[in-house]
Design a protein around this motif. Structure first.
Motif, PDB file in Angstrom:
ATOM      1  N   UNK A 111       0.819  -1.207   0.000  1.00 17.48           N
ATOM      2  CA  UNK A 111       0.000   0.000   0.000  1.00 17.48           C
ATOM      3  C   UNK A 111       0.861   1.269   0.000  1.00 17.48           C
ATOM      4  N   UNK A 112       2.023   1.200   0.641  1.00 20.06           N
ATOM      5  CA  UNK A 112       2.930   2.357   0.606  1.00 20.06           C
ATOM      6  C   UNK A 112       3.431   2.594  -0.808  1.00 20.06           C
ATOM      7  N   UNK A 113       3.836   1.539  -1.497  1.00 17.40           N
ATOM      8  CA  UNK A 113       4.307   1.693  -2.872  1.00 17.40           C
ATOM      9  C   UNK A 113       3.168   2.114  -3.796  1.00 17.40           C
ATOM     10  N   UNK A 114       1.955   1.620  -3.542  1.00 15.05           N
ATOM     11  CA  UNK A 114       0.811   2.000  -4.360  1.00 15.05           C
ATOM     12  C   UNK A 114       0.494   3.480  -4.182  1.00 15.05           C
ATOM     13  N   UNK A 115       0.583   3.960  -2.946  1.00 15.73           N
ATOM     14  CA  UNK A 115       0.366   5.386  -2.706  1.00 15.73           C
ATOM     15  C   UNK A 115       1.406   6.239  -3.405  1.00 15.73           C
ATOM     16  N   UNK A 116       2.673   5.821  -3.331  1.00 16.55           N
ATOM     17  CA  UNK A 116       3.747   6.550  -4.023  1.00 16.55           C
ATOM     18  C   UNK A 116       3.509   6.544  -5.528  1.00 16.55           C
ATOM     19  N   UNK A 117       3.039   5.419  -6.034  1.00 18.03           N
ATOM     20  CA  UNK A 117       2.745   5.317  -7.467  1.00 18.03           C
ATOM     21  C   UNK A 117       1.671   6.314  -7.883  1.00 18.03           C
TER      22      UNK A 117
END
Length: 319
Positions: A111-117
């Motif tokens: 979810x952290x990487x998805x938010x950054x994306x």
């Protein structure tokens, strides 16, 4: 809408069952014997010569490996339906317990990487589209081209060396805290940001030329309202499926990134299990990944109607 949702769910169920059969076959018919690995030279200080064939057969019977493959599959599928993922060959602990210990870390990373994306790719795609042919557009496209040419494992190792070894600005000991997950999440996101931003750019340029955009502007709506409430809302449809697949795959565990950064998540655990031929772990993980991705695709399909009212299901307008 409800009828369409039920139809999609009925399609997902047989797809998951078919995937489970393929998973079982691939794992069972792969070369190697888990019992030989369990009692190999590196296992508990024993050599292969000290373990009798009788002892090996006893262990195989306990693990259910002596049954015919169809019976093994039926037993395994029945256990999966009851959420009984079996026990690991290595630690003899329930797979679901070890999965529960590692899944929260992988979920946080995903979810952290998805938010950054999202906060990176969408603004870049919009900036490039509204400045088509200008310096900002060329700059965004150049950056996207550079990062699309960098493999995730190479970028991860490079950042790990520079930030962790040379400059010592991050902790490279590995862990599940936020400070350990930021850099891996950035590496995961950068692997797909160029693709998402370029797809959004192309889609948004096409939408900005549609008649409904011209009518919206003629009604006196501001450029910001026209762009974000109308054009972008429809332009994201082509990338929704890709975003769903990315999030599903990330939740299933990023093997490469977790291994590089020593993240105690599902991905690294499964990699070790593959090397150790731990059937229950690998099968449970692959089936979990299939379920997550299928669910993500279902959510994406249902989201289309919310984002674009023009979409019709079964010939009926979805409001």
């Amino acid at each position: 809408m409800l009828k369409y949702a039920l139809r999609r769910i009925l399609i997902v169920i047989p797809a998951v069952v078919a995937a489970s059969l393929i998973i079982f076959a691939l794992i069972r018919f792969a070369p190697g014997d888990p019992v030989d690995i369990m009692f190999g030279p590196a296992a508990m200080g024993h050599s292969t010569a000290t373990i009798s064939q009788e002892a090996r057969d006893k262990v195989r019977k306990e693990l259910g490996l002596l049954e015919p493959a169809p019976i093994q599959y039926a037993i395994w599928l029945g256990r999966m339906a009851r959420l009984d993922l079996g026990t690991t060959f290595k630690t003899r602990r329930p797979v679901i317990d070890e999965l529960a210990e590692r899944l929260p870390t992988t979920a946080k990373l995903a979810f952290l990487s998805f938010g950054i994306l999202l906060v990176t790719a969408i603004p870049l795609g919009v900036l490039s589209a509204v400045n088509q042919g200008k310096a900002a557009d060329h700059g965004v496209r150049f950056i996207a081209l550079v990062f699309s040419a960098m493999p995730s494992f190479w970028l991860g190792l490079l950042l790990l060396y520079l930030l962790g070894v040379q400059w010592k600005v991050i902790d490279i000991s590995g862990g599940s805290e936020l400070k350990h997950l930021i850099l891996p999440a950035i590496v995961m996101a950068l692997g797909i940001v160029p693709t998402i931003s370029r797809l959004l750019r192309a889609s948004l340029i096409s939408e900005l030329g549609q008649l409904y955009i011209v009518f919206a502007r003629a009604q006196g709506l501001s450029d910001g309202v026209v762009l974000w409430r109308h054009a972008v809302r429809v332009a994201v449809l082509p990338i929704m499926a890709l975003l769903g697949l990315y999030l599903g795959g990330a939740l299933g565990g990023s093997v490469i990134v977790e291994s590089i950064f020593s993240i105690p998540g599902v991905g690294k655990w499964v990699l070790d299990s593959i090397l150790g031929r731990d059937f229950p772990v690998v099968q449970a993980y692959m089936l979990l990944a299939v379920v997550i991705i299928a669910t993500a695709n279902l959510v994406v399909d249902l989201s289309y109607a919310v984002l674009d009212p023009r979409i019709r299901f079964g010939g009926r307008q979805v409001a």
